[in-house]
Design a protein around this motif. Structure first.
Motif, short mmCIF file in Angstrom:
data_model
loop_
_atom_site.label_atom_id
_atom_site.label_comp_id
_atom_site.label_asym_id
_atom_site.label_seq_id
_atom_site.Cartn_x
_atom_site.Cartn_y
_atom_site.Cartn_z
N LEU A 186 14.98 -8.79 15.27
CA LEU A 186 13.91 -8.19 14.47
C LEU A 186 14.51 -7.31 13.38
CD1 LEU A 186 10.85 -7.54 14.02
CD2 LEU A 186 11.15 -5.66 15.66
N GLU A 187 14.07 -7.53 12.16
CA GLU A 187 14.51 -6.75 11.01
C GLU A 187 13.28 -6.27 10.26
OE1 GLU A 187 16.42 -4.69 9.49
OE2 GLU A 187 18.17 -5.98 9.70
N ILE A 188 13.45 -5.39 9.29
CA ILE A 188 12.33 -4.93 8.47
C ILE A 188 12.64 -5.09 6.99
CG2 ILE A 188 11.36 -3.30 10.14
CD1 ILE A 188 12.86 -1.06 8.59
N VAL A 189 11.59 -5.13 6.19
CA VAL A 189 11.73 -5.08 4.73
C VAL A 189 10.79 -3.98 4.23
CG1 VAL A 189 10.01 -6.93 4.39
CG2 VAL A 189 11.61 -6.37 2.56
N LEU A 190 11.32 -3.10 3.41
CA LEU A 190 10.55 -1.95 2.96
C LEU A 190 9.84 -2.23 1.65
CD1 LEU A 190 12.97 0.96 3.91
CD2 LEU A 190 10.83 0.35 5.02
N THR A 210 9.23 -2.15 -4.08
CA THR A 210 10.33 -2.06 -3.12
C THR A 210 11.36 -1.12 -3.74
OG1 THR A 210 11.68 -3.83 -4.05
CG2 THR A 210 9.97 -4.48 -2.49
N LEU A 211 12.45 -0.89 -3.04
CA LEU A 211 13.49 -0.01 -3.60
C LEU A 211 14.16 -0.63 -4.82
CD1 LEU A 211 15.12 1.30 -0.30
CD2 LEU A 211 13.85 2.65 -1.98
N LYS A 212 14.06 -1.97 -4.93
CA LYS A 212 14.76 -2.65 -6.03
C LYS A 212 13.84 -3.37 -7.01
CE LYS A 212 18.86 -3.50 -3.19
NZ LYS A 212 19.71 -4.56 -2.58
N SER A 213 12.59 -3.59 -6.63
CA SER A 213 11.73 -4.40 -7.49
C SER A 213 10.29 -3.89 -7.46
CB SER A 213 11.77 -5.87 -7.06
OG SER A 213 11.23 -6.00 -5.75
N LYS A 214 9.45 -4.47 -8.33
CA LYS A 214 8.03 -4.12 -8.36
C LYS A 214 7.24 -5.34 -8.81
CE LYS A 214 8.47 -2.38 -13.09
NZ LYS A 214 8.49 -1.21 -13.97
N SER A 215 5.98 -5.42 -8.40
CA SER A 215 5.07 -6.45 -8.90
C SER A 215 3.74 -5.77 -9.21
CB SER A 215 4.87 -7.56 -7.86
OG SER A 215 4.25 -7.07 -6.70
N LEU A 216 3.19 -6.10 -10.36
CA LEU A 216 1.98 -5.43 -10.84
C LEU A 216 0.96 -6.44 -11.34
CD1 LEU A 216 3.77 -2.73 -13.02
CD2 LEU A 216 2.65 -2.28 -10.84
N ASN A 217 -0.33 -6.10 -11.21
CA ASN A 217 -1.37 -6.88 -11.88
C ASN A 217 -1.15 -6.77 -13.38
OD1 ASN A 217 -2.41 -7.26 -9.35
ND2 ASN A 217 -4.19 -5.97 -9.65
N LYS A 243 7.69 6.00 -8.86
CA LYS A 243 8.69 7.02 -8.53
C LYS A 243 8.40 7.65 -7.16
CE LYS A 243 10.81 11.31 -10.19
NZ LYS A 243 10.76 12.38 -11.20
N ARG A 244 7.12 8.01 -6.95
CA ARG A 244 6.73 8.65 -5.69
C ARG A 244 6.94 7.71 -4.51
NH1 ARG A 244 2.75 8.55 -2.19
NH2 ARG A 244 1.57 6.99 -3.36
N ILE A 245 6.53 6.46 -4.67
CA ILE A 245 6.64 5.49 -3.58
C ILE A 245 8.09 5.20 -3.25
CG2 ILE A 245 6.23 3.06 -2.97
CD1 ILE A 245 3.55 3.33 -4.55
N ARG A 246 8.94 5.13 -4.26
CA ARG A 246 10.37 4.87 -3.99
C ARG A 246 11.03 6.02 -3.25
NH1 ARG A 246 11.81 1.26 -9.31
NH2 ARG A 246 11.35 -0.73 -8.28
N GLU A 247 10.56 7.23 -3.49
CA GLU A 247 11.06 8.37 -2.71
C GLU A 247 10.66 8.24 -1.24
OE1 GLU A 247 9.52 11.80 -4.69
OE2 GLU A 247 10.98 11.71 -6.33
N VAL A 248 9.40 7.81 -1.03
CA VAL A 248 8.91 7.58 0.34
C VAL A 248 9.73 6.48 1.02
CG1 VAL A 248 6.96 6.73 1.72
CG2 VAL A 248 6.55 8.34 -0.14
N LEU A 249 9.98 5.38 0.30
CA LEU A 249 10.72 4.25 0.85
C LEU A 249 12.17 4.63 1.16
CD1 LEU A 249 9.43 1.24 -1.30
CD2 LEU A 249 8.74 1.89 1.01
N THR A 250 12.77 5.45 0.29
CA THR A 250 14.16 5.90 0.52
C THR A 250 14.24 6.72 1.80
OG1 THR A 250 14.62 5.94 -1.86
CG2 THR A 250 16.07 7.25 -0.45
N ASN A 251 13.26 7.60 1.99
CA ASN A 251 13.23 8.42 3.21
C ASN A 251 13.01 7.55 4.46
OD1 ASN A 251 13.66 10.81 1.83
ND2 ASN A 251 11.48 11.18 1.50
N ARG A 252 12.14 6.55 4.32
CA ARG A 252 11.88 5.65 5.45
C ARG A 252 13.13 4.83 5.78
NH1 ARG A 252 5.87 3.00 4.77
NH2 ARG A 252 4.69 4.90 5.19
#
Length: 205
Positions: A49-53, A71-78, A94-103
Motif C-alpha cells: 500500500l502506497e499513497i499519492v498526495l 499535487t506537490l509537483k503539478s496542478k490541474s484547473l478548470n 500555495k496554501r495547499i502545497r504547504e498542507v501537502l508538504t506537512n502531510r
C-alpha cells in the motif's frame, strides 16, 4: 449504499482478484478518505500500500465544489471559472502545497516512497464527484512511468467516470456505483466520518 470505507474496499477487492499476490502491482490510495479503502484492497490481495498526495482547490463560495487540484509537483484547473480570480487560485495553490508538504513529512517520516516504474498501479479513492483530485493524482503517478494504471472506486459521478475511463494511461476503471442522482460521495455511505491523520499513519504502518 456502503456501510463504511472498509466495506467498500472489501467489495472492490473482490473485483480485483486477478491482481492477488502479484509482485508487480501496487495499491496507491489518495489520502485521507481513500486510505481505508486501499488498505482493505491491499490486505485482501496481499499487495503493498502506497499513497499519492493530492488535494482539490475548492470554489471560494463553495469549498466542496472542486475547481482544480494540486499535487506537490503539478496542478490541474478548470479552463474558466466564473467569479474566481487568478490571485485566489495562486494563493490556494500555495496554501495547499504547504498542507501537502506537512502531510508528506507526517505520513512518510524517514521512509522513501515506493518506486512505481514498470508497476501496475491500482489508484484508489473513497469516491469521485468532479474527478479533479483523482486526475491530478493520475498525472503525478504517470510521471513515474508505471506499466499500467487501474482506477478502483466505490462510487463515482457518471461524468467523472467517463472522463477517467477515457484517459489513455488508464487500462481499466472499476467502479461499483455510478448513480444518476449524484450529489456528493458521502450520500452513498452510512458512516462517512472524516479519516484522521493518525488513522492514515496507522494503516500505512
Amino acid at each position: 449504499m456502503f456501510i463504511n470505507r472498509e466495506q467498500a474496499g472489501s467489495l472492490l477487492a473482490d473485483e480485483l482478484l486477478i491482481y492477488k499476490n502479484n509482485k508487480d502491482v501496487v495499491v496507491v490510495a489518495i489520502p485521507r478518505g481513500g486510505v481505508p479503502v486501499g488498505y482493505e484492497i491491499a490486505k485482501k490481495l496481499n499487495l503493498p500500500l502506497e499513497i499519492v498526495l493530492s488535494k482539490k482547490i475548492g470554489h471560494p463560495f463553495n469549498k466542496e465544489y472542486a475547481i482544480g487540484a494540486v499535487t506537490l509537483k503539478s496542478k490541474s484547473l478548470n479552463e474558466f471559472i466564473e467569479g474566481v480570480t487568478a490571485h485566489y487560485i495562486e494563493s490556494e495553490i500555495k496554501r495547499i502545497r504547504e498542507v501537502l508538504t506537512n502531510r508528506y513529512k507526517l505520513y512518510y517520516g524517514d521512509r522513501i516512497p515506493m518506486n512505481l516504474q514498470n508497476k501496475t498501479v491500482i489508484v484508489v479513492d473513497d469516491g469521485v464527484a468532479t474527478g479533479r483530485t483523482l486526475l491530478s493524482s493520475i498525472d503525478l503517478i504517470k510521471k513515474e512511468n508505471p506499466a499500467n494504471i487501474v482506477v478502483a472506486l466505490p462510487v463515482s459521478s457518471i461524468v467523472a467516470f467517463n472522463t477517467i475511463n477515457e484517459l489513455p494511461i488508464v487500462k481499466e476503471t472499476i467502479c461499483l456505483l455510478t448513480p444518476k442522482n449524484f450529489r456528493a460521495v458521502g450520500q452513498f455511505y452510512k458512516d462517512f466520518r472524516q479519516v484522521s491523520d493518525e488513522k492514515v499513519i496507522q494503516l500505512l504502518k
